[in-house]
Design a protein around this motif. Structure first.
Motif, PDB file in Angstrom:
ATOM      1  N   ASP A 122      -0.050  -3.452   4.358  1.00  4.53           N
ATOM      2  CA  ASP A 122      -1.056  -2.384   4.301  1.00  4.53           C
ATOM      3  C   ASP A 122      -1.382  -1.907   5.709  1.00  4.53           C
ATOM      4  O   ASP A 122      -1.426  -2.704   6.648  1.00  4.53           O
ATOM      5  CB  ASP A 122      -2.336  -2.966   3.658  1.00  4.53           C
ATOM      6  CG  ASP A 122      -3.176  -1.917   2.946  1.00  4.53           C
ATOM      7  OD1 ASP A 122      -3.519  -0.906   3.579  1.00  4.53           O
ATOM      8  OD2 ASP A 122      -3.482  -2.126   1.763  1.00  4.53           O
ATOM      9  N   ASP A 123      -1.658  -0.616   5.853  1.00  9.18           N
ATOM     10  CA  ASP A 123      -2.047  -0.119   7.179  1.00  9.18           C
ATOM     11  C   ASP A 123      -3.550  -0.306   7.418  1.00  9.18           C
ATOM     12  O   ASP A 123      -4.018  -0.138   8.539  1.00  9.18           O
ATOM     13  CB  ASP A 123      -1.701   1.378   7.330  1.00  9.18           C
ATOM     14  CG  ASP A 123      -2.560   2.256   6.447  1.00  9.18           C
ATOM     15  OD1 ASP A 123      -2.517   2.084   5.213  1.00  9.18           O
ATOM     16  OD2 ASP A 123      -3.302   3.099   6.991  1.00  9.18           O
ATOM     17  N   ASP A 182       0.845  -1.197   0.000  1.00  8.26           N
ATOM     18  CA  ASP A 182       0.000   0.000   0.000  1.00  8.26           C
ATOM     19  C   ASP A 182       0.885   1.254   0.000  1.00  8.26           C
ATOM     20  O   ASP A 182       2.065   1.198   0.365  1.00  8.26           O
ATOM     21  CB  ASP A 182      -0.880  -0.046   1.258  1.00  8.26           C
ATOM     22  CG  ASP A 182      -1.707   1.204   1.441  1.00  8.26           C
ATOM     23  OD1 ASP A 182      -2.365   1.628   0.473  1.00  8.26           O
ATOM     24  OD2 ASP A 182      -1.669   1.763   2.557  1.00  8.26           O
ATOM     25  N   ASP A 214      -0.387   5.026   0.920  1.00 11.74           N
ATOM     26  CA  ASP A 214      -0.661   6.000   1.984  1.00 11.74           C
ATOM     27  C   ASP A 214      -0.600   5.372   3.376  1.00 11.74           C
ATOM     28  O   ASP A 214      -1.278   4.377   3.650  1.00 11.74           O
ATOM     29  CB  ASP A 214      -2.036   6.637   1.765  1.00 11.74           C
ATOM     30  CG  ASP A 214      -2.059   7.499   0.523  1.00 11.74           C
ATOM     31  OD1 ASP A 214      -1.431   8.571   0.552  1.00 11.74           O
ATOM     32  OD2 ASP A 214      -2.676   7.094  -0.483  1.00 11.74           O
ATOM     33  N   ASN A 215       0.182   5.963   4.230  1.00 10.92           N
ATOM     34  CA  ASN A 215       0.379   5.494   5.614  1.00 10.92           C
ATOM     35  C   ASN A 215       1.032   4.123   5.695  1.00 10.92           C
ATOM     36  O   ASN A 215       1.095   3.522   6.775  1.00 10.92           O
ATOM     37  CB  ASN A 215      -0.935   5.497   6.409  1.00 10.92           C
ATOM     38  CG  ASN A 215      -1.501   6.898   6.509  1.00 10.92           C
ATOM     39  OD1 ASN A 215      -0.765   7.856   6.733  1.00 10.92           O
ATOM     40  ND2 ASN A 215      -2.796   7.033   6.315  1.00 10.92           N
ATOM     41  N   THR A 216       1.496   3.625   4.565  1.00 14.65           N
ATOM     42  CA  THR A 216       2.315   2.421   4.569  1.00 14.65           C
ATOM     43  C   THR A 216       3.693   2.852   4.068  1.00 14.65           C
ATOM     44  O   THR A 216       4.580   3.139   4.880  1.00 14.65           O
ATOM     45  CB  THR A 216       1.676   1.320   3.716  1.00 14.65           C
ATOM     46  OG1 THR A 216       0.382   1.032   4.248  1.00 14.65           O
ATOM     47  CG2 THR A 216       2.497   0.032   3.743  1.00 14.65           C
TER      48      THR A 216
END
Ligand SMILES: [Mg+2]
Length: 156
Positions: free
Chosen positions: A135-136, A58, A60-62
């Motif tokens: 993934d987050d 992922d 975003d934020n990963t």
């Protein structure tokens, strides 16, 4: 950036996870837990197909949580003959693709943009099985209560 908590709890062996585990240990600042705790876990490593050489990461934020770490992880996967790809819930606008390639300094990596659709169904529809998801946000991969989540120790 540092100190990410990775979750991994697969009931089946997952060769792709070994690469992630090694990279986390070499890096020294992140950690791995097998305890499902949404308040503590930053990134989920979910084992899926046991035969696929694809690792879907992922953005975003990963990746954005530690780009340097993920660039080194992507290199490690390639050295081991895995194919790391990006799979994001974002849409396929050029701006998104350029931002992702720019952040990774990587023009060649395959990027899959699901535009909000669940990632696993989207990828299978393209004929792509994934060996490991990183993934987050696991509900973006598959609906809650699915066997895949159960197999990874996530009971919802
Ligand atoms: Mg994300």
């Amino acid at each position: 950036m540092s100190d990410l908590v990775f979750y991994y709890h697969s009931k089946l062996p997952c060769a792709a996870f070994r690469i992630l585990e090694t990279r986390i240990k070499e890096h020294g600042e992140h950690e791995i837990t097998s305890t499902f705790d949404e308040f503590r876990v930053d990134q989920y490593a979910l084992a899926d197909s046991t035969t696929s050489r694809i690792v879907a990461i992922d953005f975003d934020n990963t990746i954005t949580a530690d780009p340097e770490f993920y660039m080194s992880l992507i290199d490690a996967y390639r050295e081991g003959d895995w194919e790391p790809v990006i799979c994001t819930l974002r849409g396929d606008m050029d701006d998104n693709l350029q931002e992702i390639r720019g952040k990774l300094h990587d023009e060649g990596i395959r990027i899959y943009t699901t535009d909000g659709r669940k990632k696993r169904a989207f990828m299978l529809h393209q004929g792509i099985s994934v060996g490991l998801w990183i993934d987050d946000y696991f509900p973006g991969i598959i609906q809650l209560g699915s066997p895949l989540l159960l197999r990874n120790g996530i009971e919802y």
